[in-house]
Motif scaffolding. Structure first.
Motif, PDB file in Angstrom:
ATOM      1  N   VAL A 440       0.854  -1.189   0.000  1.00 40.67           N
ATOM      2  CA  VAL A 440       0.000   0.000   0.000  1.00 40.67           C
ATOM      3  C   VAL A 440       0.888   1.235   0.000  1.00 40.67           C
ATOM      4  O   VAL A 440       1.846   1.328   0.770  1.00 40.67           O
ATOM      5  CB  VAL A 440      -0.911   0.025   1.245  1.00 40.67           C
ATOM      6  N   LYS A 441       0.573   2.177  -0.855  1.00 42.80           N
ATOM      7  CA  LYS A 441       1.364   3.398  -0.921  1.00 42.80           C
ATOM      8  C   LYS A 441       1.182   4.218   0.354  1.00 42.80           C
ATOM      9  O   LYS A 441       0.086   4.307   0.893  1.00 42.80           O
ATOM     10  CB  LYS A 441       0.954   4.234  -2.134  1.00 42.80           C
ATOM     11  N   PRO A 442       2.246   4.846   0.838  1.00 39.35           N
ATOM     12  CA  PRO A 442       2.115   5.690   2.031  1.00 39.35           C
ATOM     13  C   PRO A 442       1.227   6.885   1.757  1.00 39.35           C
ATOM     14  O   PRO A 442       1.169   7.401   0.636  1.00 39.35           O
ATOM     15  CB  PRO A 442       3.557   6.113   2.325  1.00 39.35           C
ATOM     16  N   THR A 443       0.534   7.310   2.795  1.00 38.20           N
ATOM     17  CA  THR A 443      -0.363   8.454   2.673  1.00 38.20           C
ATOM     18  C   THR A 443       0.129   9.669   3.437  1.00 38.20           C
ATOM     19  O   THR A 443      -0.553  10.693   3.475  1.00 38.20           O
ATOM     20  CB  THR A 443      -1.763   8.078   3.177  1.00 38.20           C
ATOM     21  N   GLY A 444       1.276   9.578   4.071  1.00 36.53           N
ATOM     22  CA  GLY A 444       1.743  10.659   4.920  1.00 36.53           C
ATOM     23  C   GLY A 444       2.984  11.351   4.417  1.00 36.53           C
ATOM     24  O   GLY A 444       3.654  10.895   3.497  1.00 36.53           O
ATOM     25  N   THR A 445       3.261  12.472   5.022  1.00 35.42           N
ATOM     26  CA  THR A 445       4.485  13.216   4.789  1.00 35.42           C
ATOM     27  C   THR A 445       5.099  13.543   6.137  1.00 35.42           C
ATOM     28  O   THR A 445       4.433  13.496   7.168  1.00 35.42           O
ATOM     29  CB  THR A 445       4.221  14.516   4.009  1.00 35.42           C
ATOM     30  N   ASP A 446       6.367  13.880   6.117  1.00 32.42           N
ATOM     31  CA  ASP A 446       7.071  14.231   7.347  1.00 32.42           C
ATOM     32  C   ASP A 446       7.106  15.745   7.458  1.00 32.42           C
ATOM     33  O   ASP A 446       7.795  16.418   6.686  1.00 32.42           O
ATOM     34  CB  ASP A 446       8.488  13.654   7.322  1.00 32.42           C
ATOM     35  N   LYS A 447       6.364  16.285   8.401  1.00 32.17           N
ATOM     36  CA  LYS A 447       6.255  17.735   8.525  1.00 32.17           C
ATOM     37  C   LYS A 447       5.905  18.110   9.964  1.00 32.17           C
ATOM     38  O   LYS A 447       5.354  17.295  10.715  1.00 32.17           O
ATOM     39  CB  LYS A 447       5.171  18.263   7.588  1.00 32.17           C
ATOM     40  N   PRO A 448       6.217  19.335  10.369  1.00 32.40           N
ATOM     41  CA  PRO A 448       5.834  19.773  11.714  1.00 32.40           C
ATOM     42  C   PRO A 448       4.315  19.848  11.841  1.00 32.40           C
ATOM     43  O   PRO A 448       3.601  20.096  10.859  1.00 32.40           O
ATOM     44  CB  PRO A 448       6.460  21.168  11.830  1.00 32.40           C
ATOM     45  N   LEU A 449       3.821  19.655  13.046  1.00 28.00           N
ATOM     46  CA  LEU A 449       2.401  19.790  13.345  1.00 28.00           C
ATOM     47  C   LEU A 449       2.218  21.005  14.247  1.00 28.00           C
ATOM     48  O   LEU A 449       2.935  21.160  15.234  1.00 28.00           O
ATOM     49  CB  LEU A 449       1.868  18.533  14.028  1.00 28.00           C
ATOM     50  N   ARG A 450       1.240  21.830  13.906  1.00 26.03           N
ATOM     51  CA  ARG A 450       1.058  23.085  14.639  1.00 26.03           C
ATOM     52  C   ARG A 450      -0.098  23.039  15.632  1.00 26.03           C
ATOM     53  O   ARG A 450      -0.049  23.661  16.680  1.00 26.03           O
ATOM     54  CB  ARG A 450       0.829  24.216  13.633  1.00 26.03           C
TER      55      ARG A 450
END
Length: 527
Positions: A440-450
């Motif tokens: 299954v292809k990933p659905t997320g990205t690596d980023k800060p959460l505010r």
């Protein structure tokens, strides 16, 4: 992220109290958490999946307005089920059930419910909540109903399944530090077989076990519990789940405690894995400093470099000549199983006496206690079966994050990590390899959460945490728009209910009065 989850029940003081006897007699094993420290988490992925597409509120109303039917289930606990959509974009489609457990508040001035997550991903919140009297202080138990849940894909909540017990034995026992092309090929074959097993047995679930979906389930749970705002304690990966929840539902927060934080902005390969391997190196050095002043330290003298060289030689030897296994189950105690057995007690300094005994035996060629420690970490039961925490750990991580898809990338990253962390670097880095073959292809990205608009969120960081480096707590607290950092000058994984009265009092005050400590508060080392 390693090839083990370690999220259910692991190297807490349990190991120091129960397995010390095991180390001497080679009998017995226990799996219940014995204190409030987070069950040991593996190096795990760090950034959430993108928020899942969600249907209009009206379509989700049947889920948000449901009433939980609670039934007695041993020792004053109550158990129940929560209906949630398999796919939040299609709430009229298939449903799954989230398994729940509750311990009603013991006092008369009840505030609401506190929801727990022990980490992982793959850790059972139900089993964690069963240890409520150790996980939470009497003050919190008096004022809140304690609620645990198995996140989707975990435990009793539509669990992901991939391999049989013997297949998991073989997978975990693969050489995690390949030295030549043949060993790399064998590791890649095992990783591919793991991914194929997940597709064969859990294909329908795999696209829907990401952290964003688990966070949406948690909001349905909040509503079903009757709370206007969520009160939550998450440890290790549970901080990640809590941060994702905060970003999706900032106005639905009453109080969030995120202990042993992950930094959602970091990529797992190579950044997270390298940092976590280094964290274990730091923890082992702390173990050595304590070992040198103990009578039964298996490292003679007080020479740290000599002791580290002894560990290097020991692991190299087990790679070529396995240790004895007196359990009678026929498993080969090679470098991978020995490494797991060393890592498990590093999560909690109260388990260091067990590690001293296990290493002393290992140096004499007997790996039985190291194997028992490893079994606790991966939740392998005496009958050879496993919980699904290893499978769920991989399924969630591989969906939440983009991973490299070239063996050469892993090889280069492993070599670099090994330079910085000679005992654990390559092992940790190669642990992410199944995501290379994930169906299954990933659905997320690596980023800060505010989490813009959220009330104060308390982030707790331990300065010598082996699994979630202290810097990550600092980063998460600064990334969250309302993050407040509480630091602890301590060893081990997570801080609340691990021996610091300072930490416990600060967390309790926040949970009850919503007044956090001043950001940057440092709780002193407990001696």
């Amino acid at each position: 992220m390693m090839r083990f989850s370690g999220a259910g029940r692991t190297a807490t003081a349990l190991l120091a109290t129960v397995l010390l006897a095991t180390a001497c007699s080679a009998k017995g094993e226990s799996k219940e958490p014995a204190d409030g420290s987070s069950p040991a988490d593996p190096p795990a992925a760090t950034a959430p999946a993108q928020p899942a597409t969600q249907a209009p509120a009206a379509a989700l109303a049947p889920f948000y307005t449901q009433k939980i039917k609670w039934t007695p289930c041993q020792n004053n606990f109550q158990c129940g089920k929560l209906d949630v959509p398999l796919d939040y974009a299609n709430p009229g489609g298939d449903r799954i059930q989230i398994a729940l457990i509750r311990l009603p508040a013991t006092g008369g001035r009840r505030i609401g419910s506190i929801i727990l997550n022990p980490g992982g991903p793959g850790g059972s919140g139900i089993e964690y909540a069963r240890a409520a009297t150790a996980v939470l202080t009497p003050t919190i138990l008096a004022r809140f109903d304690t609620v645990g849940f198995d996140p989707r894909g975990v435990g009793k909540s539509a669990p992901v399944r991939c391999l049989t017990g013997p297949q998991l034995d073989a997978f975990i026992g693969l050489d995690g530090t390949p030295d030549d092309p043949a060993e790399v090929s064998a590791l890649a074959k095992g990783a591919k077989q793991f991914a194929e097993g997940c597709e064969a047995r859990s294909a329908k679930l795999l696209p829907h076990v990401g952290t964003a979906d688990a966070a949406r389930d948690m909001d349905v749970l909040r509503a079903a519990l009757g709370d206007q705002g969520i009160t939550y304690l998450g440890k290790s990966y549970g901080t990640y789940l809590g941060a994702v929840y905060a970003d999706l539902f900032p106005k639905k927060i009453r109080a969030l405690v995120l202990d042993g934080a992950l930094d959602p902005a970091l990529a797992p390969v190579p950044t997270v894995n390298a940092a976590q391997a280094q964290g274990f190196e730091v923890a082992f050095r702390s173990f050595l400093a304590d070992c040198f002043v103990q009578k039964n330290c298996p490292f003679p003298g007080r020479d740290t470099n000599a002791a580290l060289a002894r560990l290097t030689d020991f692991l190299r030897t087990t790679d070529q000549r396995p240790l004895r296994n007196n359990t009678g189950d026929g498993r080969v105690i090679d470098e991978s199983w020995a490494t797991l057995g060393i890592l498990a007690p590093l999560y909690d300094k109260r388990s260091w006496p067990v590690l001293r005994v296990a290493l002393a035996q290992g140096f004499r060629g007997d790996g039985t206690t190291l194997l028992k420690l490893a079994d606790i970490l991966v939740d392998r039961k005496p009958d050879g079966t496993y919980s699904n925490q290893t499978e769920a750990n991989m399924a969630v991580n591989c969906l939440d994050h983009p991973y490299p898809h070239k063996i050469a990338t892993y090889e280069e990253a492993a070599k670099a990590a090994q330079q910085q962390s000679p005992h654990f670097g390559a092992y940790v880095m190669w642990g992410s390899l199944p995501c290379d073959y994930w169906p299954v292809k990933p659905t997320g990205t690596d980023k800060p959460l505010r989490a813009l608009g959220a009330p104060p969120i308390l982030v707790v960081g331990t300065q010598r945490d082996p699994a979630t480096p202290y810097q990550w707590a600092k980063s998460l607290a600064s990334e969250l728009s309302s993050g407040v950092l509480l630091s602890y000058d301590g060893d081990g994984h997570t801080a609340y209910r691990t021996g610091s009265t300072c930490v416990d009092q600060a967390v309790d005050q926040y949970l009850i009065s919503l007044t956090p400590p001043a950001s940057g508060t440092l709780c002193p080392k407990v001696t």
